[in-house]
Write a protein that holds these residues in place. Structure first.
Motif, PDB file in Angstrom:
ATOM      1  N   VAL A 173       2.087  36.569  54.769  1.00 46.84           N
ATOM      2  CA  VAL A 173       0.629  36.720  54.788  1.00 46.84           C
ATOM      3  C   VAL A 173       0.001  36.065  53.554  1.00 46.84           C
ATOM      4  O   VAL A 173      -0.963  35.299  53.666  1.00 46.84           O
ATOM      5  N   LEU A 174       0.544  36.348  52.370  1.00 45.96           N
ATOM      6  CA  LEU A 174      -0.010  35.766  51.150  1.00 45.96           C
ATOM      7  C   LEU A 174       0.149  34.248  51.118  1.00 45.96           C
ATOM      8  O   LEU A 174      -0.750  33.529  50.663  1.00 45.96           O
ATOM      9  N   THR A 175       1.266  33.747  51.618  1.00 46.80           N
ATOM     10  CA  THR A 175       1.500  32.302  51.656  1.00 46.80           C
ATOM     11  C   THR A 175       0.528  31.620  52.616  1.00 46.80           C
ATOM     12  O   THR A 175      -0.036  30.566  52.296  1.00 46.80           O
ATOM     13  N   VAL A 176       0.306  32.224  53.779  1.00 46.74           N
ATOM     14  CA  VAL A 176      -0.644  31.657  54.745  1.00 46.74           C
ATOM     15  C   VAL A 176      -2.061  31.666  54.157  1.00 46.74           C
ATOM     16  O   VAL A 176      -2.799  30.677  54.283  1.00 46.74           O
ATOM     17  N   LEU A 177      -2.437  32.752  53.501  1.00 46.93           N
ATOM     18  CA  LEU A 177      -3.762  32.813  52.862  1.00 46.93           C
ATOM     19  C   LEU A 177      -3.897  31.747  51.778  1.00 46.93           C
ATOM     20  O   LEU A 177      -4.932  31.070  51.665  1.00 46.93           O
ATOM     21  N   TYR A 178      -2.850  31.574  50.975  1.00 48.53           N
ATOM     22  CA  TYR A 178      -2.880  30.576  49.914  1.00 48.53           C
ATOM     23  C   TYR A 178      -2.948  29.166  50.500  1.00 48.53           C
ATOM     24  O   TYR A 178      -3.686  28.308  49.997  1.00 48.53           O
ATOM     25  N   GLN A 179      -2.200  28.909  51.574  1.00 48.10           N
ATOM     26  CA  GLN A 179      -2.261  27.594  52.225  1.00 48.10           C
ATOM     27  C   GLN A 179      -3.653  27.321  52.776  1.00 48.10           C
ATOM     28  O   GLN A 179      -4.150  26.199  52.684  1.00 48.10           O
ATOM     29  N   GLY A 180      -4.292  28.356  53.335  1.00 47.75           N
ATOM     30  CA  GLY A 180      -5.669  28.204  53.802  1.00 47.75           C
ATOM     31  C   GLY A 180      -6.604  27.843  52.662  1.00 47.75           C
ATOM     32  O   GLY A 180      -7.483  26.987  52.804  1.00 47.75           O
ATOM     33  N   TYR A 181      -6.403  28.506  51.523  1.00 41.57           N
ATOM     34  CA  TYR A 181      -7.182  28.193  50.321  1.00 41.57           C
ATOM     35  C   TYR A 181      -6.966  26.732  49.918  1.00 41.57           C
ATOM     36  O   TYR A 181      -7.939  26.003  49.662  1.00 41.57           O
ATOM     37  N   LEU A 182      -5.713  26.295  49.870  1.00 43.12           N
ATOM     38  CA  LEU A 182      -5.423  24.913  49.470  1.00 43.12           C
ATOM     39  C   LEU A 182      -6.003  23.911  50.469  1.00 43.12           C
ATOM     40  O   LEU A 182      -6.534  22.870  50.065  1.00 43.12           O
ATOM     41  N   ASN A 183      -5.909  24.219  51.752  1.00 39.92           N
ATOM     42  CA  ASN A 183      -6.427  23.302  52.776  1.00 39.92           C
ATOM     43  C   ASN A 183      -7.939  23.144  52.701  1.00 39.92           C
ATOM     44  O   ASN A 183      -8.478  22.132  53.155  1.00 39.92           O
ATOM     45  N   SER A 184      -8.610  24.115  52.114  1.00 42.35           N
ATOM     46  CA  SER A 184     -10.068  24.023  52.005  1.00 42.35           C
ATOM     47  C   SER A 184     -10.503  22.928  51.027  1.00 42.35           C
ATOM     48  O   SER A 184     -11.665  22.546  51.015  1.00 42.35           O
ATOM     49  N   PHE A 185      -9.583  22.416  50.232  1.00 43.85           N
ATOM     50  CA  PHE A 185      -9.913  21.370  49.263  1.00 43.85           C
ATOM     51  C   PHE A 185      -9.695  19.965  49.812  1.00 43.85           C
ATOM     52  O   PHE A 185     -10.120  19.000  49.202  1.00 43.85           O
ATOM     53  N   GLY A 186      -9.024  19.845  50.924  1.00 46.75           N
ATOM     54  CA  GLY A 186      -8.782  18.534  51.521  1.00 46.75           C
ATOM     55  C   GLY A 186      -7.703  17.767  50.784  1.00 46.75           C
ATOM     56  O   GLY A 186      -7.148  18.218  49.784  1.00 46.75           O
ATOM     57  N   GLU A 187      -7.412  16.578  51.307  1.00 49.25           N
ATOM     58  CA  GLU A 187      -6.364  15.748  50.719  1.00 49.25           C
ATOM     59  C   GLU A 187      -6.815  15.137  49.404  1.00 49.25           C
ATOM     60  O   GLU A 187      -7.980  14.810  49.220  1.00 49.25           O
ATOM     61  N   ALA A 246       1.739  28.501  39.182  1.00 45.20           N
ATOM     62  CA  ALA A 246       2.449  29.786  39.239  1.00 45.20           C
ATOM     63  C   ALA A 246       2.013  30.691  40.382  1.00 45.20           C
ATOM     64  O   ALA A 246       2.462  31.824  40.460  1.00 45.20           O
ATOM     65  N   ILE A 247       1.183  30.216  41.296  1.00 46.32           N
ATOM     66  CA  ILE A 247       0.755  31.072  42.398  1.00 46.32           C
ATOM     67  C   ILE A 247       1.929  31.422  43.304  1.00 46.32           C
ATOM     68  O   ILE A 247       2.050  32.565  43.759  1.00 46.32           O
ATOM     69  N   SER A 248       2.838  30.496  43.540  1.00 44.73           N
ATOM     70  CA  SER A 248       3.999  30.820  44.378  1.00 44.73           C
ATOM     71  C   SER A 248       4.868  31.884  43.716  1.00 44.73           C
ATOM     72  O   SER A 248       5.422  32.761  44.392  1.00 44.73           O
ATOM     73  N   VAL A 249       4.976  31.849  42.401  1.00 48.50           N
ATOM     74  CA  VAL A 249       5.731  32.864  41.663  1.00 48.50           C
ATOM     75  C   VAL A 249       5.009  34.212  41.747  1.00 48.50           C
ATOM     76  O   VAL A 249       5.638  35.256  41.943  1.00 48.50           O
ATOM     77  N   ILE A 250       3.694  34.185  41.635  1.00 46.81           N
ATOM     78  CA  ILE A 250       2.904  35.417  41.723  1.00 46.81           C
ATOM     79  C   ILE A 250       3.009  36.008  43.130  1.00 46.81           C
ATOM     80  O   ILE A 250       3.128  37.227  43.294  1.00 46.81           O
TER      81      ILE A 250
END
Length: 182
Positions: A24-38, A92-96
């Motif tokens: 769940v946290l990884t999917v949320l973080y990926q959604g956050y990252l995808n909001s910035f675009g390439e 460090a978000i993946s570590v967190i």
């Protein structure tokens, strides 16, 4: 089959909770990252770069950071020499996320769990900024040791700290904590 499940229920609940939280946290973080675009740098990674710069400036170190417009990273410049870069994986978000997943899977009472997650995450973030600052200085002075510094020593440091936090959590605050420890 039922005996098997009952026998291993605590372990299976731990695994289920850990992986559910992690996913769940990884999917949320990926959604956050995808909001910035390439080729766009996310806000957290940018903040890590800024905090690293502020830390080294506080100690009077000749250090600057530069955005790379064509790629999503920040250049780290120590004594006018480009020594390293910060990419999304350096924040460090993946570590967190790993830390939080473990604490949740061994959760105790709600308030101590949330406080430990918040405090531990903040501690990991601050240590990561310090890690990046030290890494820049060491790479400048020992460029031939870059691989061992970045690939072995500093990951060992950050994951070692996370492991110690987990031990503290399980021994003192989780629902499995021994109440007889003095």
């Amino acid at each position: 089959m039922k005996k098997y499940f009952i026998r291993y229920k605590p372990f299976l609940l731990f695994l289920g909770t850990f992986f559910f939280t992690y996913i769940v946290l990884t999917v949320l973080y990926q959604g956050y990252l995808n909001s910035f675009g390439e080729n766009k740098l996310d806000t957290i990674t940018r903040m890590v770069g800024e905090n690293t710069n502020q830390l080294l400036q506080f100690f009077g170190v000749n250090f600057t950071i530069e955005d790379n417009q064509s790629h999503s990273f920040i250049k780290l410049i120590y004594n006018q020499k480009y020594v390293a870069r910060i990419i999304e994986g350096c924040n460090a978000i993946s570590v967190i996320i790993l830390f939080v997943s473990f604490v949740v899977s061994f959760s105790g009472k709600l308030k101590p769990t949330l406080l430990f997650i918040f405090g531990g995450s903040l501690f990991i973030y601050v240590l990561n900024v310090i890690r990046i600052a030290l890494l820049c200085m060491l790479i400048f002075h020992f460029p031939n040791q870059k691989q061992i510094l970045h690939g072995v020593l500093f990951p060992l440091f950050i994951y070692g700290v996370v492991f110690i936090l987990w031990v503290i959590w399980v021994r003192n605050f989780s629902k499995y904590a021994s109440k007889n420890i003095k």
